[in-house]
Design a protein around this motif. Sequence first.
Motif, short mmCIF file in Angstrom:
data_model
loop_
_atom_site.label_atom_id
_atom_site.label_comp_id
_atom_site.label_asym_id
_atom_site.label_seq_id
_atom_site.Cartn_x
_atom_site.Cartn_y
_atom_site.Cartn_z
N ILE A 1 -9.32 -15.01 1.52
CA ILE A 1 -8.44 -16.18 1.42
C ILE A 1 -7.12 -15.77 2.06
CG2 ILE A 1 -9.56 -17.05 -0.68
CD1 ILE A 1 -7.13 -15.99 -2.26
N ALA A 2 -6.29 -16.73 2.38
CA ALA A 2 -5.04 -16.44 3.10
C ALA A 2 -4.24 -15.35 2.39
CB ALA A 2 -4.21 -17.70 3.22
N GLY A 3 -3.91 -14.30 3.13
CA GLY A 3 -3.06 -13.24 2.58
C GLY A 3 -3.77 -12.22 1.72
N SER A 4 -5.11 -12.22 1.69
CA SER A 4 -5.82 -11.30 0.80
C SER A 4 -6.19 -9.98 1.47
CB SER A 4 -7.09 -11.96 0.24
OG SER A 4 -8.05 -12.16 1.26
N GLY A 5 -6.08 -9.90 2.80
CA GLY A 5 -6.45 -8.68 3.51
C GLY A 5 -5.23 -7.84 3.87
N TYR A 6 -5.33 -7.10 4.98
CA TYR A 6 -4.24 -6.22 5.40
C TYR A 6 -3.01 -7.03 5.76
CZ TYR A 6 -1.44 -2.92 8.05
OH TYR A 6 -0.40 -2.14 8.51
N MET A 7 -1.89 -6.59 5.24
CA MET A 7 -0.60 -7.22 5.58
C MET A 7 0.25 -6.17 6.28
SD MET A 7 0.09 -9.31 2.02
CE MET A 7 1.45 -10.28 2.66
N LEU B 1 9.61 -3.42 5.69
CA LEU B 1 9.34 -2.09 5.15
C LEU B 1 8.03 -2.04 4.37
CD1 LEU B 1 12.92 -1.32 3.75
CD2 LEU B 1 12.02 -0.94 6.06
N TYR B 2 7.35 -3.19 4.28
CA TYR B 2 6.21 -3.33 3.38
C TYR B 2 4.90 -3.54 4.14
CZ TYR B 2 3.15 -5.88 0.08
OH TYR B 2 2.11 -6.30 -0.70
N GLU B 3 3.84 -2.87 3.68
CA GLU B 3 2.50 -3.16 4.18
C GLU B 3 1.53 -3.02 3.02
OE1 GLU B 3 0.59 -0.48 6.94
OE2 GLU B 3 1.93 1.16 6.37
N ALA B 4 0.34 -3.65 3.15
CA ALA B 4 -0.60 -3.64 2.04
C ALA B 4 -2.03 -3.82 2.52
CB ALA B 4 -0.24 -4.75 1.05
N LEU B 5 -2.95 -3.28 1.75
CA LEU B 5 -4.38 -3.53 1.91
C LEU B 5 -4.84 -4.34 0.72
CD1 LEU B 5 -5.34 0.09 2.95
CD2 LEU B 5 -5.64 -1.91 4.42
N GLY B 6 -5.82 -5.22 0.91
CA GLY B 6 -6.23 -6.09 -0.18
C GLY B 6 -7.73 -6.27 -0.31
N LEU B 7 -8.15 -6.58 -1.52
CA LEU B 7 -9.56 -6.84 -1.82
C LEU B 7 -9.62 -8.08 -2.70
CD1 LEU B 7 -12.59 -6.27 -2.49
CD2 LEU B 7 -11.79 -4.56 -4.12
N CYS C 1 -10.29 -12.23 -9.10
CA CYS C 1 -9.33 -11.15 -9.37
C CYS C 1 -9.12 -10.41 -8.05
CB CYS C 1 -9.90 -10.22 -10.44
SG CYS C 1 -8.67 -9.26 -11.32
N GLN C 2 -7.89 -10.27 -7.66
CA GLN C 2 -7.56 -9.65 -6.37
C GLN C 2 -6.88 -8.31 -6.59
OE1 GLN C 2 -5.36 -12.20 -3.67
NE2 GLN C 2 -4.61 -10.48 -2.49
N PHE C 3 -7.14 -7.41 -5.67
CA PHE C 3 -6.62 -6.05 -5.74
C PHE C 3 -5.75 -5.84 -4.52
CE2 PHE C 3 -7.88 -1.52 -4.80
CZ PHE C 3 -7.21 -0.96 -5.87
N ARG C 4 -4.55 -5.28 -4.69
CA ARG C 4 -3.70 -5.02 -3.54
C ARG C 4 -3.01 -3.68 -3.70
NH1 ARG C 4 0.29 -9.56 -2.40
NH2 ARG C 4 -1.58 -10.59 -1.56
N ILE C 5 -3.09 -2.86 -2.65
CA ILE C 5 -2.39 -1.58 -2.67
C ILE C 5 -1.22 -1.67 -1.70
CG2 ILE C 5 -4.33 -0.25 -3.52
CD1 ILE C 5 -5.08 0.55 -0.77
N ASN C 6 -0.05 -1.32 -2.20
CA ASN C 6 1.21 -1.58 -1.50
C ASN C 6 1.88 -0.28 -1.08
OD1 ASN C 6 1.20 -4.49 -2.36
ND2 ASN C 6 1.41 -3.55 -4.37
#
Length: 303
Positions: free
Chosen positions: A72-78, A86-92, A153-158
């Motif tokens: 869904i929008a914004g749920s993957g790599y940012m 300064l921010y990046e993230a991986l998502g599940l 339920c979404q998982f994000r590592i920042n």
Amino acid sequence: MGEKGSGNVIPQIDLQDFPGQYEKLREVCEEWGCFRLVNHKVPSTLMSEMKSVVRSLLDLPMEIKKRNADVIAGSGYMAPSEVNPLYEALGLYDMGNSQAVDNFCSQLDASPHQREVIGRYAQATYDLAMDIGRKLAKCLGLISSDAFEGWACQFRINKYNFTPETVGSLGVQIHTDSGFITVLQEDENVGGLEVMDKSGTYVAVHPSPGTLLVNLGDMATLWSNGRLRNVKHRVYCKEARIRVSIATFLLGPKEVTLEAPPELVDAQNPRLYVPITYENYRKLRLSTKLQAGETLALVRANY
């Protein structure tokens, strides 16, 4: 007990002290919208292993990280952006689904050990988020214990790429979370997270190894008919060190509309918000660029 900042203390909830903490949980979620969770069931060894896995995944080459596509929008790599450079993230997305967890691991060429750690951590924090949801329902007087079954339920590592030049700047802008509950494993060494109290004052959230921070998002306010507070927060760069955090978001029903249960609506407390699916609410937030809870005003019921 808790962290101090501007004369305030972030409340603490002891997961082993139930039913004794139900009233405190309700009060904390109405007044603060966040709390420090102690004596939870996510093993400290697993938290430590997961942090190591997360650091290695975030250090992967950009071409591999970009394989982490949106569901869904914004749920993957940012990737770092103009708004949050300064921010990046991986998502599940849908971490309660073992196939989705496998797909996430495959996208990033995770090793068998990394897969095993990610799988155990995803299950543990998913179970914890569901347990907190059930406890929230109970503290508001709701009987049903399966109200959150099947919720996404979404998982994000920042990762926050803090450098000497960025000290004093924002790592991520002021926002509320769009979902229902966020369970956050913070960086145990690098602070910077700040939450806003009801007076509008920012309160520092200091690292506290072995504990988890729980934030309530926009869906909690909508679902509770305005009783539960969606907490505004931001990340501030206070030192030139890489900061890593791991967030588990209990979002909302996948396709069913979300609305306040009938028990929370009466003549004195009319329905505040129209029913809406989580995905449509998230799309509304993205299209309006209203990221700090203001989108709720656009789904208010008209009387």
